[in-house]
Design a protein around this motif. Structure first.
Motif, PDB file in Angstrom:
ATOM      1  N   LEU A   1       0.962  -1.130  -0.066  1.00 10.33           N
ATOM      2  CA  LEU A   1      -0.356   0.361   0.025  1.00 10.33           C
ATOM      3  C   LEU A   1       0.849   1.145  -0.354  1.00 10.33           C
ATOM      4  O   LEU A   1       2.225   1.412   0.220  1.00 10.33           O
ATOM      5  N   THR A   2       0.476   2.765  -0.343  1.00 11.11           N
ATOM      6  CA  THR A   2       0.935   3.666  -0.713  1.00 11.11           C
ATOM      7  C   THR A   2       0.411   4.725   0.570  1.00 11.11           C
ATOM      8  O   THR A   2      -0.724   4.358   0.914  1.00 11.11           O
ATOM      9  N   GLY A   3       1.589   5.054   1.569  1.00 14.71           N
ATOM     10  CA  GLY A   3       1.057   5.998   2.716  1.00 14.71           C
ATOM     11  C   GLY A   3       2.431   6.690   2.541  1.00 14.71           C
ATOM     12  O   GLY A   3       3.074   7.220   1.737  1.00 14.71           O
ATOM     13  N   LYS A   4       2.068   8.066   2.963  1.00 11.96           N
ATOM     14  CA  LYS A   4       2.712   9.371   3.590  1.00 11.96           C
ATOM     15  C   LYS A   4       2.816   9.392   5.364  1.00 11.96           C
ATOM     16  O   LYS A   4       2.038   9.319   5.869  1.00 11.96           O
ATOM     17  N   ILE A   5       4.708   9.486   5.088  1.00 12.19           N
ATOM     18  CA  ILE A   5       4.673   9.798   6.712  1.00 12.19           C
ATOM     19  C   ILE A   5       4.141  11.368   7.414  1.00 12.19           C
ATOM     20  O   ILE A   5       4.242  12.199   7.158  1.00 12.19           O
TER      21      ILE A   5
ATOM     22  N   VAL B   1       5.780   6.577   0.713  1.00  7.75           N
ATOM     23  CA  VAL B   1       6.304   5.886   0.772  1.00  7.75           C
ATOM     24  C   VAL B   1       5.308   4.494   0.189  1.00  7.75           C
ATOM     25  O   VAL B   1       3.980   4.748   0.588  1.00  7.75           O
ATOM     26  N   GLU B   2       6.160   3.441  -0.154  1.00 12.67           N
ATOM     27  CA  GLU B   2       5.592   1.909  -0.457  1.00 12.67           C
ATOM     28  C   GLU B   2       5.363   1.304   0.705  1.00 12.67           C
ATOM     29  O   GLU B   2       6.889   1.094   1.632  1.00 12.67           O
ATOM     30  N   VAL B   3       4.306   0.284   1.367  1.00 13.63           N
ATOM     31  CA  VAL B   3       4.092  -0.452   2.852  1.00 13.63           C
ATOM     32  C   VAL B   3       4.255  -1.458   2.348  1.00 13.63           C
ATOM     33  O   VAL B   3       3.313  -1.590   1.930  1.00 13.63           O
ATOM     34  N   GLU B   4       4.685  -2.446   2.967  1.00 13.97           N
ATOM     35  CA  GLU B   4       5.047  -4.134   2.458  1.00 13.97           C
ATOM     36  C   GLU B   4       4.137  -4.293   3.261  1.00 13.97           C
ATOM     37  O   GLU B   4       4.606  -4.263   5.274  1.00 13.97           O
TER      38      GLU B   4
ATOM     39  N   TYR C   1      -0.942 -11.556   8.057  1.00 16.75           N
ATOM     40  CA  TYR C   1      -1.051 -11.700   9.806  1.00 16.75           C
ATOM     41  C   TYR C   1      -0.815 -10.723  10.062  1.00 16.75           C
ATOM     42  O   TYR C   1      -1.409 -10.830  11.785  1.00 16.75           O
ATOM     43  N   ASP C   2      -0.137  -9.446  10.007  1.00 14.25           N
ATOM     44  CA  ASP C   2      -0.252  -7.812  10.627  1.00 14.25           C
ATOM     45  C   ASP C   2      -0.120  -6.913  10.244  1.00 14.25           C
ATOM     46  O   ASP C   2       0.184  -6.499   9.641  1.00 14.25           O
ATOM     47  N   LEU C   3      -1.418  -6.329  10.219  1.00 11.79           N
ATOM     48  CA  LEU C   3      -2.106  -5.340   8.985  1.00 11.79           C
ATOM     49  C   LEU C   3      -1.841  -4.046   9.820  1.00 11.79           C
ATOM     50  O   LEU C   3      -2.217  -3.462  10.019  1.00 11.79           O
ATOM     51  N   LYS C   4      -1.289  -4.362  11.307  1.00 11.92           N
ATOM     52  CA  LYS C   4      -0.557  -2.333  11.918  1.00 11.92           C
ATOM     53  C   LYS C   4       0.865  -2.516  11.737  1.00 11.92           C
ATOM     54  O   LYS C   4       0.768  -1.563  12.282  1.00 11.92           O
ATOM     55  N   LEU C   5       1.472  -3.471  11.241  1.00 11.60           N
ATOM     56  CA  LEU C   5       2.916  -2.907  11.275  1.00 11.60           C
ATOM     57  C   LEU C   5       3.060  -3.614  10.355  1.00 11.60           C
ATOM     58  O   LEU C   5       3.052  -4.133  10.100  1.00 11.60           O
ATOM     59  N   GLY C   6       3.900  -2.454   9.310  1.00 10.40           N
ATOM     60  CA  GLY C   6       4.512  -2.740   7.753  1.00 10.40           C
ATOM     61  C   GLY C   6       6.222  -2.330   7.880  1.00 10.40           C
ATOM     62  O   GLY C   6       6.274  -1.572   8.955  1.00 10.40           O
ATOM     63  N   ARG C   7       6.207  -2.458   6.881  1.00 11.20           N
ATOM     64  CA  ARG C   7       7.730  -2.221   6.122  1.00 11.20           C
ATOM     65  C   ARG C   7       8.241  -0.815   4.856  1.00 11.20           C
ATOM     66  O   ARG C   7       6.807  -1.866   4.575  1.00 11.20           O
ATOM     67  N   ILE C   8       8.429   0.081   5.058  1.00 13.34           N
ATOM     68  CA  ILE C   8       8.485   0.632   4.178  1.00 13.34           C
ATOM     69  C   ILE C   8      10.197  -0.254   3.325  1.00 13.34           C
ATOM     70  O   ILE C   8      11.020   0.400   3.503  1.00 13.34           O
ATOM     71  N   THR C   9       9.439  -0.217   1.813  1.00 13.73           N
ATOM     72  CA  THR C   9      10.179  -0.764   1.325  1.00 13.73           C
ATOM     73  C   THR C   9      10.618   0.138  -0.150  1.00 13.73           C
ATOM     74  O   THR C   9      12.131  -0.262  -0.652  1.00 13.73           O
ATOM     75  N   GLN C  10      10.379   1.000  -0.377  1.00 10.48           N
ATOM     76  CA  GLN C  10      10.699   2.080  -1.114  1.00 10.48           C
ATOM     77  C   GLN C  10      10.048   3.931  -0.756  1.00 10.48           C
ATOM     78  O   GLN C  10       8.750   4.301  -0.133  1.00 10.48           O
ATOM     79  N   ARG C  11      10.478   4.471  -1.223  1.00 10.39           N
ATOM     80  CA  ARG C  11      10.649   6.280  -1.032  1.00 10.39           C
ATOM     81  C   ARG C  11       9.852   6.555  -2.988  1.00 10.39           C
ATOM     82  O   ARG C  11      10.832   6.388  -3.543  1.00 10.39           O
TER      83      ARG C  11
END
Length: 70
Positions: free
Chosen positions: A8-12, A52-55, A59-69
């Motif tokens: 998903l795409t998001g904003k910091i 940013v793009e968040v992966e 199993y856990d949709l509350k914590l993501g990993r930022i993979t790309q700006r």
């Protein structure tokens, strides 16, 4: 199950601590995310307001990993 990741795409919104960030996703959900390993190695700077793009694991949709700006 390795390919079951959601992107998903998001904003910091803010920097929480070190490499943890609060991100507002495109569907108006606020989550916490941390930098992916390659972004840490390349020392990519992420500032509030960056898009940013968040992966996510299914199993856990509350914590993501930022993979790309973007």
């Amino acid at each position: 199950m390795k390919n079951d990741k959601l992107f998903l795409t998001g904003k910091i919104l803010e920097i929480i601590h070190g490499d943890k960030y609060r991100v507002m996703l495109e569907n108006n959900v606020e989550v916490d995310a941390h930098l992916a390993g390659k972004m840490k190695m390349k020392r990519t700077k992420i500032l509030p307001g960056d898009v940013v793009e968040v992966e996510f694991s299914p199993y856990d949709l509350k914590l993501g990993r930022i993979t790309q700006r973007k």
